[in-house]
Motif scaffolding. Structure first.
Motif, PDB file in Angstrom:
ATOM      1  N   VAL A 134      -0.025 -32.581 118.181  1.00 53.37           N
ATOM      2  CA  VAL A 134      -0.224 -32.368 118.932  1.00 53.37           C
ATOM      3  C   VAL A 134      -0.333 -32.661 120.341  1.00 53.37           C
ATOM      4  N   THR A 135       1.171 -33.377 120.790  1.00 56.27           N
ATOM      5  CA  THR A 135       1.512 -34.132 121.754  1.00 56.27           C
ATOM      6  C   THR A 135       2.282 -33.785 122.950  1.00 56.27           C
ATOM      7  N   MET A 136       1.050 -33.695 124.447  1.00 56.60           N
ATOM      8  CA  MET A 136       1.712 -32.763 125.346  1.00 56.60           C
ATOM      9  C   MET A 136       2.391 -32.876 126.234  1.00 56.60           C
ATOM     10  N   VAL A 137       3.410 -33.523 126.817  1.00 56.61           N
ATOM     11  CA  VAL A 137       4.400 -33.921 127.818  1.00 56.61           C
ATOM     12  C   VAL A 137       4.396 -33.269 128.744  1.00 56.61           C
ATOM     13  N   SER A 138       3.840 -34.082 130.102  1.00 59.58           N
ATOM     14  CA  SER A 138       4.073 -32.925 131.265  1.00 59.58           C
ATOM     15  C   SER A 138       3.269 -34.199 132.670  1.00 59.58           C
ATOM     16  N   PRO A 139       3.898 -33.652 133.807  1.00 58.90           N
ATOM     17  CA  PRO A 139       3.469 -34.483 134.774  1.00 58.90           C
ATOM     18  C   PRO A 139       2.151 -34.813 134.551  1.00 58.90           C
ATOM     19  N   THR A 140       1.403 -35.570 135.129  1.00 61.58           N
ATOM     20  CA  THR A 140      -0.073 -35.166 134.846  1.00 61.58           C
ATOM     21  C   THR A 140      -0.971 -34.022 135.624  1.00 61.58           C
ATOM     22  N   ALA A 141       0.049 -33.639 137.407  1.00 60.29           N
ATOM     23  CA  ALA A 141      -0.498 -33.236 137.828  1.00 60.29           C
ATOM     24  C   ALA A 141      -0.096 -31.308 137.057  1.00 60.29           C
ATOM     25  N   LEU A 142       0.097 -31.508 136.028  1.00 54.97           N
ATOM     26  CA  LEU A 142       0.988 -29.982 135.587  1.00 54.97           C
ATOM     27  C   LEU A 142       0.189 -30.253 134.047  1.00 54.97           C
ATOM     28  N   GLN A 143      -0.420 -30.835 133.357  1.00 55.73           N
ATOM     29  CA  GLN A 143      -1.464 -31.208 132.228  1.00 55.73           C
ATOM     30  C   GLN A 143      -2.070 -29.928 131.576  1.00 55.73           C
ATOM     31  N   MET A 144      -1.590 -29.876 130.368  1.00 56.08           N
ATOM     32  CA  MET A 144      -2.472 -28.409 129.764  1.00 56.08           C
ATOM     33  C   MET A 144      -3.821 -28.776 130.158  1.00 56.08           C
ATOM     34  N   PRO A 145      -4.647 -26.829 130.684  1.00 57.06           N
ATOM     35  CA  PRO A 145      -5.928 -27.036 130.583  1.00 57.06           C
ATOM     36  C   PRO A 145      -7.239 -27.967 129.635  1.00 57.06           C
ATOM     37  N   ASP A 146      -8.285 -28.429 130.351  1.00 56.70           N
ATOM     38  CA  ASP A 146      -8.865 -28.990 129.101  1.00 56.70           C
ATOM     39  C   ASP A 146      -9.973 -27.862 128.437  1.00 56.70           C
ATOM     40  N   SER A 147      -9.896 -26.351 128.919  1.00 54.94           N
ATOM     41  CA  SER A 147     -10.426 -25.651 127.924  1.00 54.94           C
ATOM     42  C   SER A 147      -9.079 -25.263 126.550  1.00 54.94           C
ATOM     43  N   VAL A 148      -7.559 -25.590 126.618  1.00 57.57           N
ATOM     44  CA  VAL A 148      -6.987 -25.234 125.772  1.00 57.57           C
ATOM     45  C   VAL A 148      -7.258 -26.303 125.178  1.00 57.57           C
ATOM     46  N   ILE A 149      -6.833 -27.694 125.945  1.00 54.25           N
ATOM     47  CA  ILE A 149      -7.467 -29.411 124.560  1.00 54.25           C
ATOM     48  C   ILE A 149      -8.651 -29.060 123.658  1.00 54.25           C
ATOM     49  N   SER A 150      -9.699 -28.753 124.833  1.00 55.28           N
ATOM     50  CA  SER A 150     -10.738 -28.657 123.294  1.00 55.28           C
ATOM     51  C   SER A 150     -10.339 -27.919 122.545  1.00 55.28           C
ATOM     52  N   SER A 151      -9.977 -26.512 122.613  1.00 55.19           N
ATOM     53  CA  SER A 151      -9.653 -25.591 121.430  1.00 55.19           C
ATOM     54  C   SER A 151      -9.099 -26.389 120.457  1.00 55.19           C
ATOM     55  N   LEU A 152      -8.077 -26.907 120.417  1.00 55.61           N
ATOM     56  CA  LEU A 152      -7.612 -27.618 119.747  1.00 55.61           C
ATOM     57  C   LEU A 152      -8.764 -29.853 118.714  1.00 55.61           C
ATOM     58  N   SER A 153      -8.609 -30.074 120.680  1.00 52.33           N
ATOM     59  CA  SER A 153      -9.701 -31.305 118.896  1.00 52.33           C
ATOM     60  C   SER A 153     -10.695 -31.386 118.992  1.00 52.33           C
ATOM     61  N   ASP A 154     -11.340 -29.723 119.167  1.00 50.13           N
ATOM     62  CA  ASP A 154     -13.043 -29.720 118.677  1.00 50.13           C
ATOM     63  C   ASP A 154     -12.210 -29.175 117.607  1.00 50.13           C
ATOM     64  N   ALA A 155     -11.429 -28.585 116.951  1.00 46.89           N
ATOM     65  CA  ALA A 155     -11.056 -28.117 115.610  1.00 46.89           C
ATOM     66  C   ALA A 155     -10.691 -28.931 114.904  1.00 46.89           C
ATOM     67  N   GLY A 156     -10.701 -30.005 115.538  1.00 50.56           N
ATOM     68  CA  GLY A 156      -9.884 -31.400 114.375  1.00 50.56           C
ATOM     69  C   GLY A 156      -8.302 -31.702 114.617  1.00 50.56           C
ATOM     70  N   HIS A 157      -8.004 -31.647 115.756  1.00 46.75           N
ATOM     71  CA  HIS A 157      -6.826 -31.918 115.765  1.00 46.75           C
ATOM     72  C   HIS A 157      -6.113 -33.035 116.176  1.00 46.75           C
ATOM     73  N   GLU A 158      -5.210 -33.894 115.923  1.00 50.71           N
ATOM     74  CA  GLU A 158      -4.832 -34.633 117.049  1.00 50.71           C
ATOM     75  C   GLU A 158      -3.882 -34.285 118.427  1.00 50.71           C
ATOM     76  N   VAL A 159      -4.556 -34.989 119.342  1.00 51.04           N
ATOM     77  CA  VAL A 159      -3.770 -34.340 120.610  1.00 51.04           C
ATOM     78  C   VAL A 159      -3.794 -35.769 121.065  1.00 51.04           C
ATOM     79  N   ILE A 160      -2.211 -35.865 121.146  1.00 51.89           N
ATOM     80  CA  ILE A 160      -1.583 -36.890 122.252  1.00 51.89           C
ATOM     81  C   ILE A 160      -1.017 -35.856 123.981  1.00 51.89           C
ATOM     82  N   ILE A 161      -2.452 -37.116 124.946  1.00 51.40           N
ATOM     83  CA  ILE A 161      -1.473 -36.636 126.532  1.00 51.40           C
ATOM     84  C   ILE A 161      -0.627 -37.266 127.064  1.00 51.40           C
ATOM     85  N   THR A 162       0.453 -36.762 127.396  1.00 48.66           N
ATOM     86  CA  THR A 162       1.357 -38.512 128.041  1.00 48.66           C
ATOM     87  C   THR A 162       2.496 -37.768 129.307  1.00 48.66           C
TER      88      THR A 162
END
Length: 336
Positions: free
Chosen positions: A189-217
């Motif tokens: 999952v690649t998350m493309v957004s302005p820094t101020a509008l990034q995905m909430p940490d809890s949502v990112i964690s739901s993916l990363s904790d499940a072992g998925h690759e998450v890219i924030i840019t």
């Protein structure tokens, strides 16, 4: 998961098995939505469609889904048109409206409000969106759309490479979809957004904790080569003012030039709609309208199928559909 008689409030209720059941029943609804047949399995049942926040697609598709199964729809649109404007609590409203209904679909601008309402309801409640929190039926129709689109390329929901782009902070659709994607295998999952509008940490964690690759840019260049791009609009209604929303509007516009430069040849484009087509925003340009891989309108139609499936499952009639089929006796171009 037991569906019959239960609420649909959050994607956290689902595991892969229950999702597979929903998607299977959704596919069975296609002949009714395309007017090849009609089904009156819910003849006499009443849906109360309570939308206390502006909506077009979600509200109308809930009503359409229920009508296509033979049921009746009663609507309340806007808090100002309800007793909530007189100070009535969500609990009291739920107690009264559930007495008139067999099932309730509800949207409300406050987070967790639908769950609060459901505590007072005596019939199943389906969450049509609660503030910036969740939108479970949208996430399910998005998953159904991804599965349908990927089938053309002999791919599935595992090993998916997806880009989520735009206002990821306030976009409840991408919050819920991310949580569902965490149930699958080897998802990037690649998350493309302005820094101020990034995905909430809890949502990112739901993916990363499940072992998925998450890219924030915050950069589109080099980050759009994926199976699916899920574009979102700036959620102006979640900002303190229009001026604040305008600071970010138009920063991540996807058009044909960008698509041809950065995307794969078969990258599927999705958007929960409405897309903001004003020149200062234009997050999804109309020059993409003739692109075969633009799935946004198929995505919207899939919402009817998924909501039909959820009504059938929560009211326990999913195994009775064919018993209540009839031919369509009016002119229709839906199945041409």
């Amino acid at each position: 998961m037991k569906f019959e008689g239960n609420n649909i409030l959050s994607v956290s209720q689902f595991d892969r098995e229950s999702i597979a059941k929903i998607l299977q029943i959704s596919a069975q609804m296609a002949p009714y939505a395309s007017r090849q047949k009609r089904c009156h399995v819910l003849n006499g049942a009443i849906l109360s469609n309570l939308f206390f926040e502006p909506s077009t697609r979600t509200r109308v598709s809930f009503g359409t889904a229920f009508n296509l199964l033979g049921g009746f729809v009663r609507e309340t649109v806007g808090q100002e048109n309800s007793s909530l404007s007189k100070g009535e609590s969500l609990f009291d409203t739920a107690q009264v409206i559930s007495g008139y209904s067999d099932v309730i679909a509800m949207r409300h601008p406050q987070m967790h409000s639908v769950e609060q309402f459901a505590q007072g309801s005596t019939v199943p409640v389906i969450n049509g969106g609660d503030g910036a929190n969740e939108h479970p039926t949208q996430a399910l129709l998005d998953l159904f759309t991804i599965q349908s689109e990927m089938m053309h390329f002999n791919k599935g929901l595992d090993n998916l490479n997806i880009v989520l782009m735009g206002d990821l902070k306030h976009g409840r659709t991408v919050h819920s979809l991310s949580k569902l994607l965490s149930l699958y295998n080897n998802v990037k999952v690649t998350m493309v957004s302005p820094t101020a509008l990034q995905m909430p940490d809890s949502v990112i964690s739901s993916l990363s904790d499940a072992g998925h690759e998450v890219i924030i840019t915050d950069t589109m260049a080099g980050n759009l080569s994926a199976d699916v791009i899920y574009q979102t609009r700036i959620q102006q209604e979640r900002f303190a003012s229009k001026d604040e929303a305008d600071l970010y509007r138009g920063h991540f516009s996807l058009n044909k030039d960008v698509y041809q430069k950065y995307c794969q040849e078969n990258t599927v484009i999705m958007h929960p709609l409405p897309r903001d087509s004003r020149p200062e925003a234009n997050e999804l340009d109309i020059d993409l309208n003739d692109l075969d891989n633009l799935a946004i309108f198929r995505q919207a139609q899939n919402g009817v199928l998924v909501r039909m499936a959820l009504f059938a499952l929560t009211l326990g009639v999913e195994n009775q559909l064919t018993q209540y089929e009839k031919p369509v006796n009016w002119y229709t171009n839906k199945n041409v």
